[in-house]
Scaffold this active site. Structure first.
Site, PDB file in Angstrom:
ATOM      1  CB  SER A 213      52.994  60.435  51.010  1.00  0.00           C
ATOM      2  OG  SER A 213      53.893  60.014  50.013  1.00  0.00           O
TER       3      SER A 213
ATOM      4  CE  LYS B 193      54.097  56.624  50.511  1.00  0.00           C
ATOM      5  NZ  LYS B 193      53.013  55.775  49.981  1.00  0.00           N
TER       6      LYS B 193
ATOM      7  CE  LYS C 255      55.883  58.625  47.535  1.00  0.00           C
ATOM      8  NZ  LYS C 255      55.287  57.415  46.937  1.00  0.00           N
TER       9      LYS C 255
ATOM     10  CG  ASP D 284      56.454  54.430  48.281  1.00  0.00           C
ATOM     11  OD1 ASP D 284      56.939  53.515  47.582  1.00  0.00           O
ATOM     12  OD2 ASP D 284      55.336  54.942  48.048  1.00  0.00           O
TER      13      ASP D 284
ATOM     14  CD  GLU E 279      54.016  52.378  49.659  1.00  0.00           C
ATOM     15  OE1 GLU E 279      54.137  53.096  50.674  1.00  0.00           O
ATOM     16  OE2 GLU E 279      53.177  52.616  48.776  1.00  0.00           O
TER      17      GLU E 279
ATOM     18  CG  ASP F 212      51.651  51.390  45.931  1.00  0.00           C
ATOM     19  OD1 ASP F 212      50.660  51.115  45.249  1.00  0.00           O
ATOM     20  OD2 ASP F 212      52.026  52.579  46.101  1.00  0.00           O
TER      21      ASP F 212
ATOM     22  CE  LYS G  81      48.951  54.181  46.333  1.00  0.00           C
ATOM     23  NZ  LYS G  81      50.052  54.618  45.448  1.00  0.00           N
TER      24      LYS G  81
ATOM     25  N   GLY H   3      47.333  56.604  48.646  1.00  0.00           N
ATOM     26  CA  GLY H   3      46.695  57.682  47.894  1.00  0.00           C
ATOM     27  C   GLY H   3      47.438  57.924  46.594  1.00  0.00           C
TER      28      GLY H   3
HETATM   29  O1  OSB Z   1      53.473  55.370  45.749  1.00  0.00           O
HETATM   30  O2  OSB Z   1      52.017  55.816  47.196  1.00  0.00           O
HETATM   31  C1  OSB Z   1      52.610  56.117  46.152  1.00  0.00           C
HETATM   32  C2  OSB Z   1      51.421  59.531  44.908  1.00  0.00           C
HETATM   33  C3  OSB Z   1      51.391  59.320  43.550  1.00  0.00           C
HETATM   34  C4  OSB Z   1      51.799  58.097  43.055  1.00  0.00           C
HETATM   35  C5  OSB Z   1      52.225  57.095  43.923  1.00  0.00           C
HETATM   36  C6  OSB Z   1      52.223  57.299  45.299  1.00  0.00           C
HETATM   37  C7  OSB Z   1      51.842  58.555  45.793  1.00  0.00           C
HETATM   38  C8  OSB Z   1      51.874  58.918  47.205  1.00  0.00           C
HETATM   39  C9  OSB Z   1      50.964  60.039  47.650  1.00  0.00           C
HETATM   40  O3  OSB Z   1      52.629  58.423  48.002  1.00  0.00           O
HETATM   41  C10 OSB Z   1      50.004  59.644  48.705  1.00  0.00           C
HETATM   42  C11 OSB Z   1      48.892  60.649  48.886  1.00  0.00           C
HETATM   43  O4  OSB Z   1      47.983  60.763  48.013  1.00  0.00           O
HETATM   44  O5  OSB Z   1      48.906  61.350  49.903  1.00  0.00           O
HETATM   45 MG    MG Z   2      53.652  53.720  47.011  1.00  0.00          MG
END
Ligand code: OSB
Ligand code: MG
Length: 373
Positions: free
Chosen positions: A138, A164, A166, A191, A216, A241, A265, A293
């Site tokens: 991510s 992924k 952001k 995402d 996402e 999510d 999650k 995560g």
């Molecule tokens: O939206 O998936 C998410 C981390 C903190 C809060 C939200 C998200 C995330 C990540 C990190 O995308 C994923 C990871 O722990 O590797």
């Molecule tokens: Mg997410």
């Protein structure tokens, strides 16, 4: 039979190797709640609360989780005999709304405790069948499309099975386009962490061009209905999510065609029993799931890896190895990824990794011990 005799809460501070920026905020150091659960026979295991410092992902944050566990979760669980860990979540749901991250922190610990008591890996207790999990990275929001391209290329070279990206307004189409041009065949996704509204529908539709695996959570963190309007307009599957906090929300998503993939999650949905229910339902509906995560330490990561070993988790999880986030993790061995992007599911009992209590002691900034009765 599982019975919790003592629950110790700690907060540790764990600096990230590099800041992680998403549409709703940036973190440079994680404040992480760790829990140590002990039963009457002295069997001791660890679990983790996934809430961040700010309530910008869900309404929960580490400080609210601390209160909720102390005031409402622990008194319902300490000293109560559970025939099986499956029975913990219903007790926590009775006359006690929300606070799913607080519930999950203890509920997941109860599963780990049972796995440890039975001498089986957590993955096996949950019904996992995979020996290794395909892993995605991510990537937080970068300062420029060029910076994103460098990170994305490096991730693919390291073996990651999914990248992924952001996104947020101003950091979307040009960024995704740059990544796609640099990596024409790579498994990419985006995402948005709820950065958009339906006013942005034309902009979001431009992302269809880039052959993303999924987008996402583009819209509000608690929305399902508006995502259905957006999904009608998009060719790219939406993955929910934040919005999927329960089995019922997954049912709503399917009923409305508001998304076609679910990121599970366990910390977000109230723990493993709820995760298993969502997983089983999604399998029955041909909805692929994968494990996300929350920048967990190696303890939370162990829970995620165990869950991701279930058969319905058919897309790569956000299960980066320890070194992606931490100079040094709180477990040994640390989580690693093979050069083909796989994380091994532990075969030892319980979490399957050893918890480095000396390291945790060094990082601890507060602690409380809750007893039975
Ligand atoms: O939206 O998936 C998410 C981390 C903190 C809060 C939200 C998200 C995330 C990540 C990190 O995308 C994923 C990871 O722990 O590797
Ligand atoms: Mg997410």
């Amino acid at each position: 039979m599982t019975c919790l005799a003592q629950l110790s809460l700690r907060e540790i501070r764990l600096p990230l190797r590099e800041p992680f920026r998403i549409s709703s905020g940036e973190v440079t150091e994680r404040r992480i709640m760790l829990l140590e659960l002990r039963d009457a026979d002295g069997v001791t295991v660890w679990s983790e609360g996934v809430a961040g410092e700010q309530p910008n992902y869900s309404p929960e944050a580490i400080d609210t989780v601390w209160i909720a566990v102390t005031q409402w979760v622990a008194p319902r669980v300490l000293g109560r005999e559970f025939a099986q860990p499956h029975d913990v979540f219903p007790v926590l749901e009775a006359d006690f709304r929300g606070n799913l991250m607080a519930k999950a922190a203890v509920e997941m610990g109860m599963w780990v405790l049972e796995a440890q008591r039975q001498g089986v890996p957590l993955a096996r207790l949950l019904g996992g069948t995979r020996e290794a999990i395909a892993t995605g990275i991510s990537l937080g929001i970068q300062a420029s499309p060029e910076a994103l391209v460098l990170k994305a290329k490096a991730a693919i070279a390291e073996g990651y099975r999914k990248v992924k990206i952001k996104i947020a307004p101003g950091y979307d189409v040009s960024y995704v386009r740059a990544a796609r041009e640099a990596l024409p065949d790579a498994p990419l996704m985006a995402d948005a962490n709820n950065a958009y509204t339906l006013h942005d529908i034309d902009l979001l539709a431009q992302l269809d061009e880039f052959n993303l695996m999924m987008i996402e959570q583009p819209l509000a963190w608690d929305d399902v209905v508006q995502h259905a309007t957006l999904q009608k307009r998009l060719r790219t599957p939406i993955c929910l999510d934040e919005s999927i906090t329960s089995l019922d929300k997954a049912r709503d998503m399917v009923a409305l065609d508001a998304g076609r993939i679910v990121n599970i999650k366990p910390g977000r949905v109230g723990g493993f029993a709820s995760s298993l229910a969502i997983h089983d339902y999604c399998v029955s509906q041909d909805i692929p799931v994968w494990c996300g995560g929350m920048l967990e330490s190696g303890i939370g990561r162990a829970c995620n890896v165990a869950l991701a070993s279930l058969p319905g988790f058919t897309k790569p999880g956000d299960l980066s190895p320890s070194a992606r986030y931490w100079a040094r993790d709180v477990v040994t061995p640390e989580w690693t990824m093979s050069s083909d992007g796989m994380v091994q599911v532990p075969t030892q009992a319980g979490l399957g990794v050893a918890v480095d209590v000396d390291r945790i002691d060094e990082l601890t900034v507060r602690r409380v011990v809750l007893q039975m009765g």
